[in-house]
Design a protein around this motif. Structure first.
Motif, PDB file in Angstrom:
ATOM      1  N   PHE A 247       0.841  -1.191   0.000  1.00 43.05           N
ATOM      2  CA  PHE A 247       0.000   0.000   0.000  1.00 43.05           C
ATOM      3  C   PHE A 247       0.882   1.250   0.000  1.00 43.05           C
ATOM      4  O   PHE A 247       2.103   1.170   0.206  1.00 43.05           O
TER       5      PHE A 247
ATOM      6  N   LEU B 251      -7.542  -7.779   6.416  1.00 37.79           N
ATOM      7  CA  LEU B 251      -6.241  -7.125   6.320  1.00 37.79           C
ATOM      8  C   LEU B 251      -5.375  -7.648   7.453  1.00 37.79           C
ATOM      9  O   LEU B 251      -5.795  -7.644   8.619  1.00 37.79           O
TER      10      LEU B 251
ATOM     11  N   LEU C 187      -3.801   0.759   6.404  1.00 34.23           N
ATOM     12  CA  LEU C 187      -3.624   0.461   4.978  1.00 34.23           C
ATOM     13  C   LEU C 187      -2.362   1.158   4.479  1.00 34.23           C
ATOM     14  O   LEU C 187      -2.400   2.052   3.626  1.00 34.23           O
TER      15      LEU C 187
END
Length: 653
Positions: free
Chosen positions: A48, A87, A131
């Motif tokens: 990311f 995640l 993220l």
């Protein structure tokens, strides 16, 4: 979470949809068309952005597709399985980002061939603190047969978020039996937390779905509730239920898609529940827990849960509105039931500032066409959202080709001035026009054997004009009967609304197998022959007229006139409704600049049985005393006795 987060940023990859306003976008690919072949975790490493840039929005786009299973197994893409996206960060954080349930997607069903795909779009902006950099994305596929593919990518849109997230805490997670000797509440005991520095508000996000079945069909098919307790005080009471599965945008499906369920529907994303914890700001110490409705069963059901706390800072903008979605017109499959549309666009707007919004000035229109201005007035508090139907856009009524068109709407002012963030003020969509129907057609409906409380058929249809007036309808019918109604309509935009009381359409393949309900149908017939397709409905085969709770069909007509000379430069027409009629008939005249004449009824023998003056676009005739039969409705213009408009009317009492 709303289903409407479709941004044309996706169109960089998929070619059509809705487009958000300018702002550099970083795309991150996770899983790429991964085969989900059996119950398993499917992991992939993702890089990311590094966190040096702020983002106004972050979307996760999950595209579900199909593949043909090797070896020709009994089931392939046929079942409603839970698909969960996690995640997993190097520091040990594991958070569920999104959940969906696969559809009953047999390749023989009309809308789920092997080439079928559907996009599920999630707003994951609040997960921005985690993220970042390298992480693992996991798909947990809880399926016992294969046939589905998964494609996951993220869109990071630069800009200022509505609020900064000061912290995320995972509370309870897992699948837990319900109704057993050990209460489910033992898995949701009180947790003590302290709000981090900068917290101005605290929200509990709970994703929960019920599965399995006991002697009471719990948990999948039995509605229960839970309560959120804050410092031993109840702050939320929520039913674990979805009652809109029969309005699924993906229909028909090859299974029991239309049944109401425990907060999920086959083929739909799972909507999390958000609960504000009032008064919890920076430094506050508090206890939070969840209590489920007391229940005793035989232990066959369970709830799959994920609970997270989000600590938010103050609002980053003072006065700001955000265009979050164009519901119509659009080609996005997640808004299938609302499209294609004529008449009025529909948009989704959110207050992303700290100040209440009382007015929003919009401009909107189609590409290369004049724009329309509209000011919405109301009251929208901070972080509230609303769906706004914009006034009639004539262009949507005039196009009837098979080409893609572009629609754009823009926020010009909020509360009388420019708002704080221009990057969320513009959105575009690509769409196909509503179909063009003839001005005269037949609505043929064969009713099935299901009745409403009055003993009538529970399925009805109505046609509305642009002013929401009913221009034709059949709302009272006997069961197991064929009705054929002739409809005459002047030029314009119309919406046909079909409703079914039991939300199982006029035909459902299940009743073919178990019996108890006969099969019906609804079709639009051209004159003298031919059939017009209805939105999402199928006219034949296993899945014919399997439309759940109903559907809407928008369409346009060009109007028609008979023996009209020099009445207007615009095509003139006359229509009469309802048709068939019983007591009163509305005669509608269009395309004439100055109406001044008479309306007459002539019976099948050529006798004029009724005449009255007509000086406006509508006239109401009392036909209660006339005999059943076919009549001709004639408008005669006083200025030109040779110029006439006429249509047919059936009186059937």
């Amino acid at each position: 979470m709303r289903k409407h987060f479709y941004v044309l940023l996706c169109a960089l990859f998929i070619g059509y949809g809705a487009q958000a306003s300018p702002g550099d976008t970083t795309w991150v690919q996770a899983h790429y068309d991964k085969w989900l072949d059996y119950y398993n975790n499917f992991d992939t490493t993702v890089t990311f952005p590094n966190g040096s840039v702020t983002y106004r929005k972050i979307y996760m786009i999950f595209t579900l597709g199909k593949y043909q299973c090797p070896g020709n197994p009994q089931y392939c893409g046929d079942w409603d399985y839970t698909i969960t996206n996690y995640l997993m960060t190097p520091s040990g954080d594991t958070l569920e980002l999104a959940r969906l349930i696969s559809p009953y997607a047999n390749a023989g069903a009309p809308h789920t061939p092997w080439s079928w795909t559907q996009r599920y779009i999630y707003d994951v902006t609040d997960y921005y603190p985690v993220l970042k950099n390298s992480a693992t994305m996991r798909i947990l596929y809880s399926g016992y047969s294969g046939g589905f593919t998964a494609n996951v990518k993220f869109a990071f849109i630069e800009g200022t978020p509505d609020r900064d997230v000061k912290g995320i805490t995972r509370l309870w997670n897992g699948s837990f039996g319900y109704g057993n000797a050990i209460p489910i509440d033992t898995n949701f005991q009180s947790v003590n937390e302290t709000a981090p520095t900068g917290t101005q508000s605290t929200d509990l996000k709970l994703t929960i779905t019920g599965h399995g079945s006991d002697n009471n069909q719990c948990c999948e098919f039995l509605s229960r509730y839970y309560e959120v307790m804050l410092n031993n005080n109840q702050v939320a009471h929520t039913d674990i239920w979805r009652n809109d599965c029969g309005l699924n945008d993906l229909y028909p499906q090859s299974g029991t898609w239309l049944y109401e369920r425990a907060n999920w529907c086959p083929g739909a994303l799972v909507r999390p529940n958000y609960h504000n914890l009032p008064g919890i700001v920076a430094g506050n110490n508090f206890d939070v827990e969840i209590n489920f409705q007391p229940y005793t069963g035989n232990g066959g059901g369970s709830y799959t849960t994920e609970a997270q706390l989000f600590y938010h800072g103050s609002m980053n903008k003072t006065v700001d509105a955000s265009l979050d979605d164009i519901i119509a017109p659009t080609n996005y499959e997640g808004s299938f039931r609302a499209n294609p549309v004529c008449g009025s666009p529909t948009i989704h707007v959110k207050n992303t500032g700290a100040t209440a919004i009382t007015s929003i000035h919009f401009q909107y229109g189609a590409e290369n066409e004049p724009v329309t201005d509209y000011t919405w007035n109301g009251n929208l508090n901070s972080l509230q959202d609303t769906i706004i139907t914009l006034p009639h856009l004539p262009y949507l009524d005039t196009i009837s080709d098979n080409n893609l068109h572009k629609f754009t709407t823009k926020i010009m002012e909020v509360n009388g001035n420019a708002d704080d963030d221009a990057t969320n003020n513009t959105m575009s969509s690509y769409f196909m026009p509503a179909p063009l129907w003839p001005s005269q057609f037949l609505v043929q409906m064969k009713t099935n054997s299901e009745t409403d409380q009055q003993g009538n058929c529970e399925t009805t249809w109505q046609i509305f004009d642009q002013s929401n007036n009913v221009v034709a309808q059949r709302i009272t019918s006997s069961i197991n009967t064929i009705y054929t109604d002739t409809v005459f309509l002047p030029r314009g935009c119309y919406k046909m609304v079909v409703k079914d009381g039991s939300c199982d359409g006029l035909h459902w393949w299940v009743w073919d197998q178990v019996g108890g309900v006969t099969a019906g149908y609804i079709q639009i017939k051209k004159l003298p022959f031919g059939t017009i397709s209805l939105n999402g409905n199928v006219n034949s085969g296993t899945y014919h007229d399997d439309f759940g709770c109903g559907f809407n069909q928008y369409f346009t007509t060009q109007g028609f006139g008979v023996g009209v000379e020099n009445l207007s430069a615009t095509p003139a027409s006359v229509a009469a409704y309802p048709n068939p009629a019983q007591s009163a008939v509305t005669v509608s005249i269009s395309g004439i600049a100055n109406i001044s004449g008479t309306v007459s009824l002539v019976d099948a023998l050529g006798r004029t049985v009724l005449t009255q003056n007509c000086n406006s676009t509508t006239a109401i005739l009392n036909v209660a005393n006339l005999a059943n039969g076919m009549y001709t409705v004639i408008y005669s213009d006083r200025a030109n006795a040779e110029a006439k408009l006429q249509t047919r009317l059936l009186i059937a009492k």
